[in-house]
Every structure is written in structure tokens, then in C-alpha cells.
Design a protein around this motif. Structure first.
Motif, PDB file in Angstrom:
ATOM      1  N   GLY A  56      12.878  -4.352   8.124  1.00  6.25           N
ATOM      2  CA  GLY A  56      12.697  -2.963   7.715  1.00  6.25           C
ATOM      3  C   GLY A  56      11.607  -2.796   6.689  1.00  6.25           C
ATOM      4  O   GLY A  56      10.824  -1.834   6.749  1.00  6.25           O
ATOM      5  N   GLY A  57      11.517  -3.730   5.729  1.00  8.46           N
ATOM      6  CA  GLY A  57      10.469  -3.647   4.724  1.00  8.46           C
ATOM      7  C   GLY A  57       9.085  -3.740   5.343  1.00  8.46           C
ATOM      8  O   GLY A  57       8.173  -2.980   4.989  1.00  8.46           O
ATOM      9  N   VAL A  58       8.921  -4.657   6.290  1.00 12.22           N
ATOM     10  CA  VAL A  58       7.641  -4.808   6.976  1.00 12.22           C
ATOM     11  C   VAL A  58       7.361  -3.571   7.841  1.00 12.22           C
ATOM     12  O   VAL A  58       6.240  -3.049   7.863  1.00 12.22           O
ATOM     13  N   LEU A  59       8.383  -3.091   8.534  1.00 14.72           N
ATOM     14  CA  LEU A  59       8.208  -1.930   9.399  1.00 14.72           C
ATOM     15  C   LEU A  59       7.801  -0.693   8.599  1.00 14.72           C
ATOM     16  O   LEU A  59       6.892   0.044   9.007  1.00 14.72           O
ATOM     17  N   VAL A  60       8.450  -0.455   7.454  1.00 13.06           N
ATOM     18  CA  VAL A  60       8.082   0.701   6.629  1.00 13.06           C
ATOM     19  C   VAL A  60       6.616   0.590   6.206  1.00 13.06           C
ATOM     20  O   VAL A  60       5.865   1.576   6.252  1.00 13.06           O
ATOM     21  N   HIS A  61       6.202  -0.597   5.808  1.00 14.65           N
ATOM     22  CA  HIS A  61       4.797  -0.837   5.423  1.00 14.65           C
ATOM     23  C   HIS A  61       3.855  -0.444   6.566  1.00 14.65           C
ATOM     24  O   HIS A  61       2.874   0.288   6.368  1.00 14.65           O
ATOM     25  N   GLU A  62       4.166  -0.927   7.771  1.00 12.25           N
ATOM     26  CA  GLU A  62       3.294  -0.639   8.912  1.00 12.25           C
ATOM     27  C   GLU A  62       3.356   0.827   9.322  1.00 12.25           C
ATOM     28  O   GLU A  62       2.369   1.386   9.810  1.00 12.25           O
ATOM     29  N   LEU A  63       4.494   1.472   9.113  1.00  9.59           N
ATOM     30  CA  LEU A  63       4.613   2.894   9.442  1.00  9.59           C
ATOM     31  C   LEU A  63       3.787   3.758   8.494  1.00  9.59           C
ATOM     32  O   LEU A  63       3.307   4.827   8.880  1.00  9.59           O
ATOM     33  N   VAL A  64       3.607   3.292   7.258  1.00 11.53           N
ATOM     34  CA  VAL A  64       2.705   3.996   6.344  1.00 11.53           C
ATOM     35  C   VAL A  64       1.282   3.932   6.894  1.00 11.53           C
ATOM     36  O   VAL A  64       0.541   4.928   6.873  1.00 11.53           O
ATOM     37  N   HIS A  65       0.894   2.765   7.422  1.00  9.87           N
ATOM     38  CA  HIS A  65      -0.423   2.660   8.063  1.00  9.87           C
ATOM     39  C   HIS A  65      -0.509   3.620   9.254  1.00  9.87           C
ATOM     40  O   HIS A  65      -1.526   4.287   9.464  1.00  9.87           O
ATOM     41  N   ASP A  85      -3.003   6.654  10.443  1.00  9.47           N
ATOM     42  CA  ASP A  85      -3.751   6.024  11.534  1.00  9.47           C
ATOM     43  C   ASP A  85      -4.694   4.934  11.034  1.00  9.47           C
ATOM     44  O   ASP A  85      -5.826   4.805  11.508  1.00  9.47           O
ATOM     45  N   CYS A  86      -4.220   4.187  10.049  1.00 12.88           N
ATOM     46  CA  CYS A  86      -4.950   3.024   9.523  1.00 12.88           C
ATOM     47  C   CYS A  86      -6.303   3.380   8.902  1.00 12.88           C
ATOM     48  O   CYS A  86      -7.193   2.527   8.828  1.00 12.88           O
ATOM     49  N   LYS A  87      -6.462   4.607   8.452  1.00 11.52           N
ATOM     50  CA  LYS A  87      -7.764   5.045   7.936  1.00 11.52           C
ATOM     51  C   LYS A  87      -8.037   4.582   6.506  1.00 11.52           C
ATOM     52  O   LYS A  87      -9.192   4.449   6.110  1.00 11.52           O
ATOM     53  N   ASN A  88      -7.001   4.356   5.712  1.00 16.43           N
ATOM     54  CA  ASN A  88      -7.206   4.063   4.299  1.00 16.43           C
ATOM     55  C   ASN A  88      -6.860   2.645   3.873  1.00 16.43           C
ATOM     56  O   ASN A  88      -6.849   2.358   2.677  1.00 16.43           O
ATOM     57  N   GLY A  89      -6.571   1.784   4.808  1.00 17.16           N
ATOM     58  CA  GLY A  89      -6.234   0.420   4.433  1.00 17.16           C
ATOM     59  C   GLY A  89      -5.086   0.411   3.442  1.00 17.16           C
ATOM     60  O   GLY A  89      -4.064   1.056   3.657  1.00 17.16           O
ATOM     61  N   HIS A  90      -5.267  -0.310   2.339  1.00 17.62           N
ATOM     62  CA  HIS A  90      -4.251  -0.368   1.282  1.00 17.62           C
ATOM     63  C   HIS A  90      -4.715   0.363   0.020  1.00 17.62           C
ATOM     64  O   HIS A  90      -4.244   0.076  -1.083  1.00 17.62           O
ATOM     65  N   LYS A 113       2.417  -5.803  -4.804  1.00 12.83           N
ATOM     66  CA  LYS A 113       1.030  -5.747  -4.354  1.00 12.83           C
ATOM     67  C   LYS A 113       0.976  -5.045  -3.005  1.00 12.83           C
ATOM     68  O   LYS A 113       1.738  -5.373  -2.100  1.00 12.83           O
ATOM     69  N   MET A 114       0.061  -4.102  -2.862  1.00 10.98           N
ATOM     70  CA  MET A 114       0.048  -3.269  -1.651  1.00 10.98           C
ATOM     71  C   MET A 114      -0.301  -4.032  -0.377  1.00 10.98           C
ATOM     72  O   MET A 114       0.022  -3.583   0.716  1.00 10.98           O
ATOM     73  N   THR A 115      -0.928  -5.175  -0.495  1.00 10.88           N
ATOM     74  CA  THR A 115      -1.205  -5.986   0.692  1.00 10.88           C
ATOM     75  C   THR A 115      -0.014  -6.860   1.082  1.00 10.88           C
ATOM     76  O   THR A 115      -0.015  -7.476   2.143  1.00 10.88           O
ATOM     77  N   ALA A 116       0.987  -6.918   0.215  1.00 11.14           N
ATOM     78  CA  ALA A 116       2.179  -7.740   0.479  1.00 11.14           C
ATOM     79  C   ALA A 116       3.383  -7.081  -0.198  1.00 11.14           C
ATOM     80  O   ALA A 116       3.988  -7.646  -1.100  1.00 11.14           O
ATOM     81  N   THR A 117       3.731  -5.886   0.268  1.00  9.41           N
ATOM     82  CA  THR A 117       4.781  -5.106  -0.383  1.00  9.41           C
ATOM     83  C   THR A 117       6.170  -5.685  -0.133  1.00  9.41           C
ATOM     84  O   THR A 117       6.396  -6.438   0.813  1.00  9.41           O
ATOM     85  N   GLU A 118       7.091  -5.294  -0.986  1.00 11.07           N
ATOM     86  CA  GLU A 118       8.502  -5.654  -0.868  1.00 11.07           C
ATOM     87  C   GLU A 118       9.329  -4.373  -0.924  1.00 11.07           C
ATOM     88  O   GLU A 118       8.946  -3.421  -1.609  1.00 11.07           O
ATOM     89  N   PRO A 119      10.461  -4.318  -0.214  1.00  4.12           N
ATOM     90  CA  PRO A 119      11.312  -3.124  -0.304  1.00  4.12           C
ATOM     91  C   PRO A 119      12.055  -3.082  -1.636  1.00  4.12           C
ATOM     92  O   PRO A 119      12.497  -4.115  -2.141  1.00  4.12           O
TER      93      PRO A 119
END
Length: 202
Positions: free
Chosen positions: A81-90, A94-99, A115-121
Motif C-alpha cells: 500500500g505504501g508503494v502503491l500510494v506513492h505511485e498513485l501520486v505520480h 501523470d508523472c509530470k513533476n517527478g519528486h 525522502k520523496m524518492t523512497a517514501t514510507e507510509p
């Protein structure tokens, strides 16, 4: 819920629950019609001790969808879920702003930290994920652990001329070939004209 779903069905239902119970609650409505979530290996930076790329989201310019992949080594709902939420923000932008800041602003609001490149829930997000799991059931997947065994090399067979004498090593004509080579081409011929054969073992 009767959990007869496959992994992709589960992940996409989880996405719907997160949209309803998390993203919309903070004013962000996900474009569910253009989001597909699968269990699969990210195409770069495979999971390792130094590089933990355990999720990936592609922009819609690729094929009209935000294709999201969750690494098959994950099986716990809070990790998935933590990884999925991160990817859903992207997927939301539509992946326009990176992190960068637009990503960070949304990520923090929906329960991601670090860290926004390796977030945790956050603990609150973990609680929500566990509550969603109560309704959906367990993720129908077992972690695929990378093999630690060395890859077996092709076994080469020792071929000798039938007229060679093992006790006269210096006079032996020897070749090595794989089973596959022999199956495709047969036993090679010695310069003396005789067909070579596999050396017999005691």
C-alpha cells in the motif's frame, strides 16, 4: 470479502479503496479510468540492498494508461500500500513533476513521509491500509525472493579419440563439448579420421 481475486484484481480494487478513502478525502480524485496496476518487476534499478526501486508508474503518453508495477518481492499490505500510494501520486499528475514540490505536497497530505524518492507510509496510513485489508482480504501473492544460488554453468563433456590411451596423456587428442552441441551435430571427428567418443569414467 471472498478473496478469490488474482493479484491484479486485488491491486486495482485496493486502488479504488485508496481513491475513495484517502485521495478524495484530501481533495484529489484519481483518474481511475486510465490507471492499471500490476505485480511486476520495475524496468530499471531492480531491488537490491543499495537500490530499492520497488514500484514504478509510467505516464499515459506510453500507451494511454498510467501503468503501475508493484515489485513481486512485496507481500505485506503496508509495504504494498505504501508503494502503491506513492505511485498513485505520480499517476495523479501523470508523472509530470517527478519528486519535486507538487509531488511532495500531495504525498505528505496522503500519508507518505521521508525522502520523496523512497517514501514510507505514516502510522495513520498503515492503519488505513490494514483496515482496507480487513475488507479485501489478504493480498493473493507470496514474495518472490531472488535466488542466491550461483547459476549452473553448462557441463562440458570430455571427448577422446578411440585410439588414444589414457596412460599416454601427451599423445591423447582431447576435445570438450556440451550435450547440446553433440545432440545437434553429433560427435566430432578426430584428425586421424575416427569419430571421437565420450571418455568413460570409472
Amino acid at each position: 470479502m471472498n478473496n478469490n481475486m488474482n493479484r491484479e484484481e486485488y491491486l486495482n480494487k485496493l486502488t479504488g479503496e485508496l481513491n475513495k478513502r484517502l485521495f478524495k478525502q484530501h481533495g484529489y480524485s484519481l483518474p481511475l479510468d486510465t490507471i492499471k496496476v500490476s505485480c511486476g518487476f520495475p524496468c530499471r534499478k531492480a531491488l537490491s540492498n543499495k537500490n530499492r526501486t520497488i514500484g514504478q508508474c509510467f505516464p499515459t503518453e506510453s500507451n494511454g494508461y498510467n501503468e503501475i508495477f508493484i515489485h513481486p518481492q512485496l507481500e505485506d499490505i503496508t509495504e504494498i500500500g505504501g508503494v502503491l500510494v506513492h505511485e498513485l501520486v505520480h499517476a495523479y499528475d501523470d508523472c509530470k513533476n517527478g519528486h519535486k514540490k507538487p509531488f511532495k505536497d500531495i504525498a505528505i497530505k496522503v500519508g507518505l513521509t521521508g525522502k520523496m524518492t523512497a517514501t514510507e507510509p505514516t502510522e495513520e496510513l498503515k492503519d488505513l491500509l490494514k483496515d482496507i485489508e480487513t475488507g479485501l482480504g489478504k493480498y493473493p501473492h507470496k514474495s518472490l525472493e531472488p535466488s542466491t544460488k550461483n547459476k549452473q554453468t553448462t557441463r562440458m563433456l570430455k571427448l577422446v579419440c578411440p585410439t588414444s590411451h589414457p596412460e599416454q596423456k601427451k599423445d591423447q587428442y582431447i576435445l570438450r563439448a556440451s550435450n547440446t552441441t553433440i545432440e545437434l551435430s553429433g560427435f566430432p571427428v578426430c584428425p586421424c579420421g575416427l569419430q571421437m567418443q565420450q571418455e568413460e569414467t570409472e
